[in-house]
Design a protein around this motif. Structure first.
Motif, PDB file in Angstrom:
ATOM      1  N   ARG A  92      -6.835   0.933   3.585  1.00 38.59           N
ATOM      2  CA  ARG A  92      -6.786   0.613   2.153  1.00 38.59           C
ATOM      3  C   ARG A  92      -5.420   0.072   1.744  1.00 38.59           C
ATOM      4  O   ARG A  92      -4.880   0.407   0.695  1.00 38.59           O
ATOM      5  CB  ARG A  92      -7.170   1.830   1.302  1.00 38.59           C
ATOM      6  N   HIS A  93      -4.893  -0.770   2.600  1.00 41.94           N
ATOM      7  CA  HIS A  93      -3.684  -1.513   2.296  1.00 41.94           C
ATOM      8  C   HIS A  93      -4.057  -2.987   2.150  1.00 41.94           C
ATOM      9  O   HIS A  93      -5.154  -3.413   2.519  1.00 41.94           O
ATOM     10  CB  HIS A  93      -2.636  -1.344   3.395  1.00 41.94           C
ATOM     11  N   GLY A 100       0.825  -1.197   0.000  1.00 38.24           N
ATOM     12  CA  GLY A 100       0.000   0.000   0.000  1.00 38.24           C
ATOM     13  C   GLY A 100       0.859   1.246   0.000  1.00 38.24           C
ATOM     14  O   GLY A 100       2.091   1.168  -0.086  1.00 38.24           O
TER      15      GLY A 100
END
Length: 351
Positions: free
Chosen positions: A46-47, A19
């Motif tokens: 959002r990794h 990410g």
């Protein structure tokens, strides 16, 4: 068999996160979170988690097989352990050295002198012949030509390619090319040997031959090995210990017989669904206490596969003894017991 000695390789709490800023993700309160909260924390940022809190030990001279389906994280773990890809956090000890804190220069020396690597793509240099390919890592070490060629010739003989020293990669079959890759990785006399799907590009017959060749080499060399595969039958054939992964996490670690007889969950049971257990389980895995009835019985060693033991049962034979190298009777096999051991629906931890 579990060794009491310190492990040659010890992996602790290894994470690989992809990410925009994975280092930031594992800073601060990350260590104090529960495992499930850590996974949520990564997703919320959002990794993507490729390896999550992976820990295992590999003892000297043992074959540790990491397996799983595509995307399970098995190759990610191997690449992170060897630092071909940088882990996000964790510890990886080779003996007393933490590879994740080693300087770039120290890591180069460790790879040159203590690690061997074999990959699915053979990675041979097309403009070099077999001798030159095998000797290439020794040239990088600065060894004189006569010494590196002597060592390369020894490895070429070891993998069964004597007489092909001056052949080029395009003149070799796929199996021969992979033998060159194996010889090259062994030339530096590695303490730790990494193999990532080394036989998966070969056709089934050559693949089986290479597996046999690999086991022959291991009997001679006693290397400490981390071997990655997606093929459960290959894992069963080669491994001292199997580590099954799913979605970046370890699902179960155990000896082949333990995995087969006591699968941790439904995911592991899917792998063993079509496994010919008579070819996998060994007499020592399923034997009961010795049957002292005063009679002489046929015997097998504890490492004999059940298929061979089954052949000894007959109309008048109801017991097969399992006998150790010293001649002592370690246990016994009876037909009903063997039949139950070959039934996939036997008892397990979650049944």
């Amino acid at each position: 068999m579990t060794s009491r000695a310190a492990p040659k390789l010890s992996v602790r709490n290894l994470w690989k996160i992809y990410g925009p800023n994975p280092r930031r993700i594992v800073s601060g309160a990350f260590r104090d979170m529960t495992h499930e909260r850590r996974l949520e924390h990564v997703r919320e940022a959002r990794h993507f988690v490729a390896a999550a809190d992976v820990s295992f030990d590999v003892h000297e001279g043992r074959i540790f097989v990491i397996m799983g389906l595509s995307g399970s994280g098995k190759s990610t773990v191997l690449r992170a352990v060897s630092r071909l890809d940088e882990p996000t956090c964790g510890q990886v000890f080779l003996d007393d050295t933490d590879l994740l804190t080693a300087s770039p220069r120290a890591l180069i020396e460790i790879r040159r002198r203590k690690m061997g690597m074999v990959f699915q793509s053979f990675g041979l240099l097309p403009h070099l012949d077999v001798m030159q390919n095998v000797a290439f890592p020794l040239k990088a070490q600065g060894l004189p030509r006569d010494r590196r060629e002597a060592r390369a010739r020894e490895m070429i003989d070891l993998v069964g390619l004597k007489g092909r020293e001056r052949s080029y990669p395009h003149q070799l079959s796929g199996g021969q090319q992979q033998r060159v890759g194996i010889a090259r990785s062994l030339a530096v006399e590695p303490e730790l040997w990494f193999l990532d799907e080394p036989f998966s590009a070969l056709d089934p017959l050559i693949r089986a031959q290479m597996q046999d060749e690999f086991l022959r080499l291991q009997k001679q060399l006693h290397k400490t090995i981390v071997f990655v595969t997606h093929d459960f039958l290959e894992a069963l054939k080669l491994a001292d210990t199997i580590c099954i992964m799913k979605d970046g996490e370890i699902v179960q670690i155990g000896a082949p017989a333990e995995i087969v007889l006591r699968p941790a969950n439904a995911y592991v049971r899917e792998f063993i669904g079509d496994v010919p257990l008579a070819h996998v389980l060994r007499a020592g895995d399923v034997m009961s206490p010795p049957r002292n009835d005063g009679r002489a019985h046929p015997s097998v060693p504890p490492e004999a596969i059940l298929e061979d033991a089954i052949r000894l049962f007959g109309e008048t034979t109801e017991t097969v003894d399992v006998v150790g190298a010293d001649g002592a009777v370690l246990g016994s096999l009876q037909p009903l017991q063997v039949i139950r051991s070959l039934h996939h629906d036997g008892p397990g931890p979650d049944r």
